[in-house]
Write a protein that holds these residues in place. Structure first.
Motif, PDB file in Angstrom:
ATOM      1  N   GLY A 130       0.879  -1.388  -0.096  1.00  0.00           N
ATOM      2  CA  GLY A 130      -0.023  -0.253  -0.175  1.00  0.00           C
ATOM      3  C   GLY A 130       0.745   1.247  -0.103  1.00  0.00           C
ATOM      4  N   SER A 131       2.181   1.108   0.212  1.00  0.00           N
ATOM      5  CA  SER A 131       3.165   2.249   0.421  1.00  0.00           C
ATOM      6  C   SER A 131       3.201   3.180  -0.908  1.00  0.00           C
ATOM      7  CB  SER A 131       4.350   1.916   0.766  1.00  0.00           C
ATOM      8  OG  SER A 131       5.340   2.911   0.704  1.00  0.00           O
ATOM      9  N   LEU A 132       3.373   2.378  -2.176  1.00  0.00           N
ATOM     10  CA  LEU A 132       3.349   3.095  -3.371  1.00  0.00           C
ATOM     11  C   LEU A 132       2.197   4.069  -3.659  1.00  0.00           C
ATOM     12  CD1 LEU A 132       4.384   3.732  -6.395  1.00  0.00           C
ATOM     13  CD2 LEU A 132       3.078   1.649  -6.894  1.00  0.00           C
ATOM     14  N   PHE A 133       0.851   3.343  -3.466  1.00  0.00           N
ATOM     15  CA  PHE A 133      -0.436   4.190  -3.532  1.00  0.00           C
ATOM     16  C   PHE A 133      -0.637   5.578  -2.591  1.00  0.00           C
ATOM     17  CE2 PHE A 133      -5.128   4.040  -2.814  1.00  0.00           C
ATOM     18  CZ  PHE A 133      -5.602   3.869  -4.156  1.00  0.00           C
ATOM     19  N   THR A 134      -0.034   5.145  -1.364  1.00  0.00           N
ATOM     20  CA  THR A 134      -0.248   6.427  -0.451  1.00  0.00           C
ATOM     21  C   THR A 134       0.891   7.585  -0.908  1.00  0.00           C
ATOM     22  OG1 THR A 134       1.427   5.327   1.177  1.00  0.00           O
ATOM     23  CG2 THR A 134      -0.818   5.010   1.486  1.00  0.00           C
ATOM     24  N   LYS A 135       2.136   7.074  -1.332  1.00  0.00           N
ATOM     25  CA  LYS A 135       3.149   8.259  -1.678  1.00  0.00           C
ATOM     26  C   LYS A 135       2.933   8.713  -2.975  1.00  0.00           C
ATOM     27  CE  LYS A 135       5.516   7.373   2.070  1.00  0.00           C
ATOM     28  NZ  LYS A 135       5.443   8.474   3.203  1.00  0.00           N
TER      29      LYS A 135
END
Length: 434
Positions: free
Chosen positions: A251-256
């Motif tokens: 989920g990190s890519l999405f949030t960044k």
């Protein structure tokens, strides 16, 4: 090896302020730490946006290197001694044939399948993480990986002259295993899934004091994904898109990507705009999609079982934040099965000439699913993120893309084979029409 003394804060980039807990707001020194000691929430880098506003401009960015480091004031490094291997500034392709097939008018493909040096978006996060690791005095770097991250960590560590030991599940695709070994790291193939690998790595990080890019260096590492937002905004003529579709693993890519868009708005580089965020998961590992569908604010861990191994994280660290972003931007999170993933890989290849791995196949398949459900406006400027190269996961499409026509070195043999291929094509189209 242990971590050396932290850099004197006086030498830090003036825009860097602290590490801040995303849950309780507690602040920490800019060291190798990733979890709040009060509430156990994740830490992320805090910036001085007033300083950024007076530092950056479109002209300065465009005059910078043709890599992610043109955005250096927005990245968590202290000095100008960064590791630049040409990562980033990958093509934003205006889609015509795929767009026409799906009935979209303004579709763009952000193609990180050609990112340098290892053909995935992970080169972005690793370039940032290892630049910061070197500043913090680490000489041995490591990661827990589903393949792409191990490739990138091994390659960029080799370039930087850092010792490297990477950890992967033992059942990864051959291309990803070879894609790490060629750089001569110590490669640990763990009998277990990614979540088990990650737990082991947390113990190793605590015991050996190494710089794990996605554990103790995670706050710095994850910031590299913002550059996928920065580049799209710049490549669209300093405008934000209307809708993005991206794969979801942790989920990190999405949030960044979301954070990157917000930062450009905050400092005045682009005008504020509502951007819808939609995420893609494989049905065989879809804890974030399930939480979104069930309107939960927590993630139920699952055991991965899918060909999309690069996004098969059963207990995603940033899953709840991804769900929150999809909800507040009026986006969606969908999942597709393995057969649809293979069809997504083939669809992108035959329409746009881009060969993506299973994560990209998942994203294209979800894009198609959202269009068919009426959840994407044909006139929206939609960007789909392709994060890895298909040469790494060739096993996924073997047996689904046909075989070569073997012929004699004679004209009549060629003519017979050509007629056969045309007959097969006609039969295929007839089946589709039926």
């Amino acid at each position: 090896m242990t971590q050396a003394t932290t850099i004197d804060n006086k030498t830090l980039n003036a825009t860097l302020k602290a590490l801040k807990c995303k849950e309780c707001g507690a602040e920490y020194e800019l060291e190798a730490s990733h979890v709040c000691e009060f509430c156990f929430g994740p830490l992320e880098v805090k910036y001085d946006y007033n300083a950024l506003r007076s530092t950056v401009s479109r002209e300065k960015i465009q005059a910078g290197p043709n890599s992610i480091w043109r955005y250096r004031p927005f990245l968590p490094v202290a000095t100008d001694n960064v590791i630049d291997v040409g990562t980033g500034m990958t093509p934003l392709v205006r889609s015509h044939r795929l767009a026409r097939r799906l009935g979209l008018n303004k579709l763009y493909i952000k193609n990180d399948a050609v990112n340098m040096p290892t053909l995935s978006f992970k080169d972005r996060v690793v370039s940032v993480a290892l630049s910061r690791a070197r500043e913090l005095g680490f000489t041995t770097v490591s990661c827990a990986s589903t393949g792409n991250l191990a490739n990138s960590t091994a390659a960029i560590a080799a370039h930087a002259g850092l010792d490297c030991c990477v950890f992967i599940p033992a059942d990864l695709e051959a291309g990803k295993i070879l894609g790490s070994l060629v750089y001569s790291p110590t490669l640990m193939a763990v009998k277990g899934n990614y979540d088990q690998v990650n737990r082991l790595c947390s113990e190793v990080a605590n015991t050996h004091g190494w710089g794990f890019v996605n554990i103790n260096l995670r706050p710095y590492y994850s910031e590299g994904s913002k550059t996928l937002g920065f580049e799209v905004a710049e490549q669209l003529g300093w405008e934000l898109p209307d809708h993005i579709v991206a794969p979801l693993a942790s989920g990190s890519l999405f949030t960044k990507i979301y954070k990157g868009f917000q930062e450009f708005v905050e400092v005045g580089l682009v005008e504020a705009k509502s951007v819808r965020f939609s995420g893609a998961q494989a049905e065989g590992c879809s804890p974030i999609a399930e939480a979104f569908k069930e309107k939960r604010d927590f993630i139920k861990p699952v055991k991965p079982n899918t060909i999309a191994k690069s996004i098969a994280i059963g207990n995603p660290a940033d899953g709840v934040y991804a769900v929150d972003i999809a909800n507040k931007t009026n986006g969606n999170i969908e999942s597709v099965n393995d057969a649809e993933i293979i069809d997504g890989i083939k669809l992108l290849a035959e329409t746009e000439g881009i060969f993506t791995e299973t994560a990209g196949g998942t994203t294209v398949a979800v894009l198609k699913k959202l269009v068919e459900a009426g959840k994407i406006d044909p006139d929206e400027t939609t960007v789909v993120y392709i994060t890895g190269n298909g040469l790494k996961t060739q096993e996924a499409v073997q047996g689904y893309i046909g075989e070569p026509l073997t012929i004699d070195a004679k004209l009549d043999s060629f003519e017979r084979a050509l007629e056969r291929s045309r007959t097969l094509d006609r039969l295929e189209w007839q089946q589709v029409l039926v």
